[in-house]
Write an enzyme that holds these catalytic residues in place. Sequence first.
Site, short mmCIF file in Angstrom:
data_model
loop_
_atom_site.label_atom_id
_atom_site.label_comp_id
_atom_site.label_asym_id
_atom_site.label_seq_id
_atom_site.Cartn_x
_atom_site.Cartn_y
_atom_site.Cartn_z
N ARG A 1 44.39 42.48 31.98
CA ARG A 1 45.89 41.51 32.54
C ARG A 1 46.79 41.57 31.47
O ARG A 1 47.79 41.37 31.71
CB ARG A 1 45.97 40.13 32.13
CG ARG A 1 45.23 39.40 33.97
CD ARG A 1 45.34 38.39 34.02
NE ARG A 1 44.13 38.11 34.46
CZ ARG A 1 42.67 37.79 34.45
NH1 ARG A 1 41.98 36.66 33.40
NH2 ARG A 1 41.77 36.90 35.50
N GLU B 1 31.79 32.33 27.37
CA GLU B 1 31.23 31.53 27.79
C GLU B 1 29.32 31.44 28.37
O GLU B 1 28.94 30.45 28.01
CB GLU B 1 31.90 30.67 28.71
CG GLU B 1 32.08 29.40 28.64
CD GLU B 1 32.92 28.41 28.72
OE1 GLU B 1 34.13 28.79 29.74
OE2 GLU B 1 33.10 27.23 29.92
P1 AMP Z 1 39.36 33.61 25.68
O1 AMP Z 1 38.95 34.63 24.76
O2 AMP Z 1 38.92 32.81 25.68
O3 AMP Z 1 40.75 33.45 24.74
O4 AMP Z 1 40.24 34.60 27.31
C1 AMP Z 1 40.93 34.91 27.20
C2 AMP Z 1 41.13 36.50 28.39
O5 AMP Z 1 40.53 35.11 29.49
C3 AMP Z 1 42.44 36.36 28.97
O6 AMP Z 1 42.05 37.81 28.72
C4 AMP Z 1 42.98 35.20 30.09
O7 AMP Z 1 43.27 36.69 30.67
C5 AMP Z 1 41.57 35.08 30.66
N1 AMP Z 1 41.54 33.50 30.72
C6 AMP Z 1 41.02 32.39 29.39
N2 AMP Z 1 40.70 31.66 30.29
C7 AMP Z 1 42.04 31.66 31.24
C8 AMP Z 1 42.39 30.91 31.85
N3 AMP Z 1 42.66 29.02 31.88
N4 AMP Z 1 43.52 30.77 32.89
C9 AMP Z 1 44.10 32.18 33.08
N5 AMP Z 1 43.73 33.19 32.38
C10 AMP Z 1 42.05 32.90 31.27
#
Ligand code: AMP
Length: 174
Positions: A61, A98
């Site tokens: 994304r 996770e």
């Molecule tokens: P993190 O590593 O937890 O910061 O997760 C970030 C990545 O996961 C990004 O590339 C987002 O596209 C996706 N992501 C995680 N949580 C969400 C959410 N609640 N809504 C949309 N995309 C998410």
Amino acid sequence: MGIESIKEKIRVVEDFPQKGIQFRDLTTAFKDPKCLKDLSDKMTDMCKNKGITKVVGIESRGFILGPVMANNLGAGFVTLRKPGKLPAETYQESYQKEYGVDTIEIHKDALSEDDVVLIHDDLLATGGTMRAAYELVKRFGVKKIYINFIVELEDLNGRSLFPEDIEIESLIKY
Ligand code: AMP
């Protein structure tokens, strides 16, 4: 289009990809021409006049507005990809998700010490993905690193994973 109108274009999908996650779906914002234009302009405004020479986008994304910002800034675009996708020699970084561990890769010749880098992804949640990206970019000894997101989920406090002197910006906060 103001930030509130853009927010209205972002679809919320409950329990995706798993129960308890409220997924912020940007596809509904990107498909609207006016919203895409305004998102592109506002994201570019956020990082102009910083001397950025390379925008690094995180698969997948980060590949949507990353190249748009790079083009608007007159910078190059570098892809940070999932394992096995990049054809030449790479550096890798693994990080905890996770469930289980994920890895991202960058070409060893993607950046140089002269670069001023913006790392971009669509959304900051727990910060694990961007932290791995930051560690990869740091290996190159670049001049400066900036980070930006379209959306930040503030409650998850992903920012806390980064040193205070790193400029982290996001357009829309929840
Ligand atoms: P993190 O590593 O937890 O910061 O997760 C970030 C990545 O996961 C990004 O590339 C987002 O596209 C996706 N992501 C995680 N949580 C969400 C959410 N609640 N809504 C949309 N995309 C998410």
